[in-house]
Design an enzyme around this catalytic site. Structure first.
Site, PDB file in Angstrom:
ATOM      1  N   ASP A  85       0.825  -1.211   0.000  1.00 53.49           N
ATOM      2  CA  ASP A  85       0.000   0.000   0.000  1.00 53.49           C
ATOM      3  C   ASP A  85       0.862   1.264   0.000  1.00 53.49           C
ATOM      4  OD1 ASP A  85      -2.236  -1.606   0.149  1.00 53.49           O
ATOM      5  OD2 ASP A  85      -2.359  -1.488   2.337  1.00 53.49           O
TER       6      ASP A  85
HETATM    7  N1  URA Z   1      -1.221  -6.006   3.913  1.00 51.32           N
HETATM    8  C1  URA Z   1      -1.741  -4.754   3.902  1.00 51.32           C
HETATM    9  O1  URA Z   1      -2.748  -4.496   4.483  1.00 51.32           O
HETATM   10  N2  URA Z   1      -1.080  -3.805   3.198  1.00 51.32           N
HETATM   11  C2  URA Z   1       0.088  -4.031   2.557  1.00 51.32           C
HETATM   12  O2  URA Z   1       0.644  -3.116   1.963  1.00 51.32           O
HETATM   13  C3  URA Z   1       0.616  -5.329   2.590  1.00 51.32           C
HETATM   14  C4  URA Z   1      -0.058  -6.298   3.274  1.00 51.32           C
END
Ligand code: URA
Length: 233
Positions: free
Chosen positions: A101
């Site tokens: 993310d």
């Molecule tokens: N899980 C999440 O919630 N976000 C990420 O970026 C990676 C794994």
């Protein structure tokens, strides 16, 4: 291997003429012009003559980036935000393996090997991804058990994770969570299902590959051994 020997073994020209190419500034190694004849070329170096990648280095590229917060895991962003590829200066058509993310940091693989990328990113691959997660408050033993047993949240099923408590500090808890599925927002959704928020999220390992001492925004080529390992998964 010395640069002139390398170039001539790629069939560019004789060693002597290849030396002239270097001295004339027509040769780049990993995107930087080199004029030093003593330059040694390793397995992961990308060599260009007049802007064209040559010889052995036409092989695939495998990179590990320590993704900082504040950038997206796409090749180009519609909203003009910084992408993970902005950190890597290369003419190669690379792409990230799976996604972290915008506000997640840590280990991201980047390659031009589509086959390997699909294999690693696919939820069914079973490749372990380990995160350091700081969550709000202090999850109870029952909550940790739920994470380990598997959770359904907003209609999505998340398999059981390996969970260890690293420490408790300032009304928050640092956990190590290992998952194998790689679903969207997997960790955040699992934690949210407990009624808690993720305050910090960082991927520290993919399979046996670890981030090690890479600083935020720094990247390196994978070693032959690491590439062979990934291919064996
Ligand atoms: N899980 C999440 O919630 N976000 C990420 O970026 C990676 C794994």
């Amino acid at each position: 291997m010395r640069i002139n020997k390398y170039l001539s073994s790629c069939g560019i020209d004789s060693r002597r003429k290849c030396e002239a190419l270097v001295i004339d500034g027509r040769v780049k190694v990993n995107g930087k012009t080199i004029t030093e004849l003593a330059t040694d070329i390793g397995d992961n170096d990308i060599v260009e003559v007049d802007g064209n990648v040559v010889g052995i280095s036409r092989r695939k590229t495998y990179i590990m980036l320590n993704k900082p917060k504040g950038c997206v895991c796409t090749v180009k962003d519609d909203k003009g935000r910084k992408t993970v590829l902005d950190f890597i200066k290369t003419d190669r058509r690379l792409f990230p393996v799976g996604r972290l993310d915008y506000d997640t940091e840590g280990l991201l693989l980047i390659t031009d090997d589509g086959e390997l990328a699909n294999k690693i990113a696919h939820p069914k691959s079973g490749v372990k991804k380990t995160y350091t997660v700081r969550v709000e408050g202090e999850p109870s033993a029952a909550e940790l058990k739920r994470l380990r047993g598997g959770i359904t949240y907003n209609g999505v099923k998340y398999s059981g994770a390996e969970v260890a408590v690293i420490g408790v500090e300032n009304n928050s808890t640092r956990l190590s969570i290992t998952v194998t599925e790689g679903k969207n927002h997997e960790i955040k959704n699992m934690i949210e299902s407990l009624g808690r928020r993720v305050l910090f999220l960082k991927r520290v390992a993919v399979g046996e590959l670890r981030l090690g001492g890479l600083s935020r925004g720094e990247w390196r080529y994978l070693s032959e051994r690491e590439v062979t390992y990934l291919k064996s998964l």
